[in-house]
Design a protein around this motif. Structure first.
Motif, PDB file in Angstrom:
ATOM      1  N   ALA A 152      30.862  94.254 -28.577  1.00 39.05           N
ATOM      2  CA  ALA A 152      31.481  94.562 -27.285  1.00 39.05           C
ATOM      3  C   ALA A 152      32.954  94.153 -27.296  1.00 39.05           C
ATOM      4  N   ALA A 153      33.251  92.989 -27.853  1.00 41.13           N
ATOM      5  CA  ALA A 153      34.650  92.534 -27.919  1.00 41.13           C
ATOM      6  C   ALA A 153      35.476  93.459 -28.811  1.00 41.13           C
ATOM      7  N   TYR A 166      44.284 102.843 -24.980  1.00 41.29           N
ATOM      8  CA  TYR A 166      45.055 102.812 -23.739  1.00 41.29           C
ATOM      9  C   TYR A 166      46.548 102.692 -24.047  1.00 41.29           C
ATOM     10  N   PHE A 173      36.039 104.596 -17.754  1.00 44.16           N
ATOM     11  CA  PHE A 173      35.344 103.633 -18.604  1.00 44.16           C
ATOM     12  C   PHE A 173      34.676 102.540 -17.778  1.00 44.16           C
ATOM     13  N   ALA A 174      35.277 102.145 -16.682  1.00 40.65           N
ATOM     14  CA  ALA A 174      34.669 101.116 -15.834  1.00 40.65           C
ATOM     15  C   ALA A 174      33.385 101.630 -15.179  1.00 40.65           C
ATOM     16  N   ILE A 190      30.022 100.030 -23.937  1.00 35.77           N
ATOM     17  CA  ILE A 190      30.291  98.595 -23.807  1.00 35.77           C
ATOM     18  C   ILE A 190      29.343  97.981 -22.783  1.00 35.77           C
ATOM     19  N   LEU A 192      39.389 100.121 -27.309  1.00 28.17           N
ATOM     20  CA  LEU A 192      39.777 100.804 -26.074  1.00 28.17           C
ATOM     21  C   LEU A 192      41.177 100.397 -25.629  1.00 28.17           C
ATOM     22  N   ARG A 193      41.524  99.154 -25.856  1.00 24.58           N
ATOM     23  CA  ARG A 193      42.870  98.689 -25.513  1.00 24.58           C
ATOM     24  C   ARG A 193      43.916  99.434 -26.344  1.00 24.58           C
ATOM     25  N   SER A 251      34.874  96.565 -29.424  1.00 24.10           N
ATOM     26  CA  SER A 251      34.994  97.846 -28.713  1.00 24.10           C
ATOM     27  C   SER A 251      36.069  97.773 -27.642  1.00 24.10           C
ATOM     28  N   CYS A 252      36.164  96.653 -26.958  1.00 29.74           N
ATOM     29  CA  CYS A 252      37.225  96.489 -25.958  1.00 29.74           C
ATOM     30  C   CYS A 252      38.596  96.521 -26.616  1.00 29.74           C
ATOM     31  N   LEU A 253      38.693  95.942 -27.802  1.00 28.77           N
ATOM     32  CA  LEU A 253      39.961  95.975 -28.539  1.00 28.77           C
ATOM     33  C   LEU A 253      40.338  97.418 -28.899  1.00 28.77           C
ATOM     34  N   GLY A 269      30.746 102.350 -17.871  1.00 32.41           N
ATOM     35  CA  GLY A 269      30.247 101.082 -18.396  1.00 32.41           C
ATOM     36  C   GLY A 269      29.264 100.421 -17.442  1.00 32.41           C
TER      37      GLY A 269
END
Length: 170
Positions: free
Chosen positions: A54-55, A65, A85-86, A121, A61-62, A57-59, A89
């Motif tokens: 998950a971490a 962005y 995404f929010a 995520i 997505l960042r 994947s957030c990276l 998710g």
């Protein structure tokens, strides 16, 4: 028993004289039945793995962005992406979480496939949260397994003797 996932070595279609067999869970096999053969270590590994994924994947997505910002697509598109995404998710988290306590409808599952892929995520976080207390899906599988065992005991308790030696009424 298979050393890889804790499932019995007998084929799935073969009759089992001891009663119903438990359904294996992903990453856990059938170790969830008696919490043996590395169950605790597997739960810790699944928790850590899902949180790390998950971490990561957030990276990713960042970075995506930041790519949108560099492209200069505008504030509306950036906001739309964040909201998408929010929301996806959150919906994926809720769907995955409810899937641990009840069997999902296959048609609904197929129709939500795209949404769940976007909100992956949320699914990873639901998997992380559930694996802190039990193997994801263990409660559902345990209830089904106990019901199957109770039906098996009830069915086999009524039998008495050899049915081939049964006397025929004339």
């Amino acid at each position: 028993m298979s050393a890889e996932n804790g499932t019995p070595d007998t084929p799935a279609g073969s009759p089992d004289p001891t009663g119903p067999r438990p359904e294996p869970l992903r990453f856990f096999g059938t170790t969830w039945v008696d919490h043996g053969t590395g169950y605790t270590a597997r739960r810790a590994a699944v928790s850590a793995g899902s949180l790390i994924l998950a971490a990561a994947s957030c990276l990713v997505l960042r970075i995506a962005y930041q790519g949108l910002q560099l492209a200069g697509v505008g504030g509306f598109v950036e906001l739309l992406m964040v909201v998408m995404f929010a929301v996806c998710g959150a919906l994926a988290f809720r769907h995955t979480w409810s899937g641990f306590t009840s069997r999902p409808d296959p048609e609904r599952q197929a129709s939500l496939r795209g949404l769940l892929a976007i909100g992956f995520i949320g699914s990873l976080l639901a998997y992380f949260c559930r694996s802190l207390t039990e193997a994801p899906g263990e409660k559902l599988h345990r209830a089904e397994y106990e019901q199957a065992r109770a039906r098996h005991v009830k069915r086999t308790a009524r039998r008495s003797g050899d049915p081939t030696r049964k006397r025929r009424r004339s």
